[in-house]
Design a protein around this motif. Structure first.
Motif, PDB file in Angstrom:
ATOM      1  N   ALA A 126      29.633  49.352  12.128  1.00  0.00           N
ATOM      2  CA  ALA A 126      30.549  48.766  11.165  1.00  0.00           C
ATOM      3  C   ALA A 126      32.010  48.550  11.733  1.00  0.00           C
ATOM      4  CB  ALA A 126      30.539  49.790   9.859  1.00  0.00           C
ATOM      5  N   PHE A 127      32.387  49.682  12.761  1.00  0.00           N
ATOM      6  CA  PHE A 127      33.906  49.411  13.169  1.00  0.00           C
ATOM      7  C   PHE A 127      33.752  48.129  14.283  1.00  0.00           C
ATOM      8  CE2 PHE A 127      36.073  50.502  17.237  1.00  0.00           C
ATOM      9  CZ  PHE A 127      37.329  50.628  16.481  1.00  0.00           C
ATOM     10  N   LEU A 128      32.631  48.099  14.831  1.00  0.00           N
ATOM     11  CA  LEU A 128      32.608  46.793  15.727  1.00  0.00           C
ATOM     12  C   LEU A 128      32.462  45.641  15.187  1.00  0.00           C
ATOM     13  CD1 LEU A 128      30.478  48.641  18.570  1.00  0.00           C
ATOM     14  CD2 LEU A 128      33.044  48.158  18.762  1.00  0.00           C
ATOM     15  N   ASP A 129      31.632  45.650  14.074  1.00  0.00           N
ATOM     16  CA  ASP A 129      31.086  44.369  13.456  1.00  0.00           C
ATOM     17  C   ASP A 129      32.686  43.781  12.850  1.00  0.00           C
ATOM     18  OD1 ASP A 129      29.617  42.329  12.411  1.00  0.00           O
ATOM     19  OD2 ASP A 129      29.397  43.351  10.531  1.00  0.00           O
ATOM     20  N   GLU A 130      33.494  44.832  12.352  1.00  0.00           N
ATOM     21  CA  GLU A 130      34.864  44.170  11.779  1.00  0.00           C
ATOM     22  C   GLU A 130      35.430  43.586  12.719  1.00  0.00           C
ATOM     23  OE1 GLU A 130      36.681  47.723  10.289  1.00  0.00           O
ATOM     24  OE2 GLU A 130      35.311  48.106   8.476  1.00  0.00           O
ATOM     25  N   ARG A 131      35.437  43.556  13.934  1.00  0.00           N
ATOM     26  CA  ARG A 131      35.917  43.254  14.986  1.00  0.00           C
ATOM     27  C   ARG A 131      35.443  42.228  15.783  1.00  0.00           C
ATOM     28  NH1 ARG A 131      37.310  47.966  13.169  1.00  0.00           N
ATOM     29  NH2 ARG A 131      39.439  48.716  13.490  1.00  0.00           N
ATOM     30  N   GLY A 132      34.124  41.689  14.906  1.00  0.00           N
ATOM     31  CA  GLY A 132      33.617  40.745  15.712  1.00  0.00           C
ATOM     32  C   GLY A 132      32.732  40.747  16.968  1.00  0.00           C
ATOM     33  N   CYS A 133      32.346  41.853  17.251  1.00  0.00           N
ATOM     34  CA  CYS A 133      31.338  42.186  18.450  1.00  0.00           C
ATOM     35  C   CYS A 133      30.096  41.680  18.035  1.00  0.00           C
ATOM     36  CB  CYS A 133      31.466  43.536  18.546  1.00  0.00           C
ATOM     37  SG  CYS A 133      32.984  44.294  19.296  1.00  0.00           S
ATOM     38  N   ILE A 134      29.239  41.562  19.265  1.00  0.00           N
ATOM     39  CA  ILE A 134      27.949  40.944  19.218  1.00  0.00           C
ATOM     40  C   ILE A 134      26.950  41.714  19.482  1.00  0.00           C
ATOM     41  CG2 ILE A 134      26.668  39.191  20.196  1.00  0.00           C
ATOM     42  CD1 ILE A 134      29.177  37.471  20.681  1.00  0.00           C
TER      43      ILE A 134
END
Length: 109
Positions: free
Chosen positions: A75-83
């Motif tokens: 969730a943390f990485l997804d909020e920042r646009g990570c793939i």
């Protein structure tokens, strides 16, 4: 003593030691670190994994970056646009962070 060790780990960019100290922080120290922990996690990812052209398992990263679960890290990485990519043949169902493709998103976070 703990605060000084934590500060030294951060100044020396020793993120592994920093996150271990964060997890063992006494009293309200962890609450104080929580104020800026997201920024440090992003810096640790940029410094340690931005140059790797491979994919890293989220459960490994969650442990390394002191998240309580891989889903919290996702969730943390997804909020920042990570793939993300799905796990390879040996570990089906395990998500991985695509480090090379996610570096741009982390730098702009």
């Amino acid at each position: 003593a703990h605060a000084l060790k934590t500060r030294n780990a951060l100044v020396q960019c020793n993120y592994g030691r920093f996150f271990k100290l964060y997890q063992s922080a006494p009293g309200k120290a962890a609450a104080l670190i929580d104020v800026f922990i997201d920024k440090i996690r992003i810096r640790a990812l940029e410094a340690g994994y931005g140059f790797i052209a491979t994919n890293i398992q989220l459960d490994y990263l969650a442990n390394l970056l002191a998240f309580s679960s891989p889903s919290e890290l996702e969730a943390f990485l997804d909020e920042r646009g990570c793939i993300f990519v799905d796990g390879d043949g040996a570990s089906t169902g395990t998500k991985r962070l695509n480090c090379k493709e996610s570096l741009k998103a982390l730098k702009s976070a």
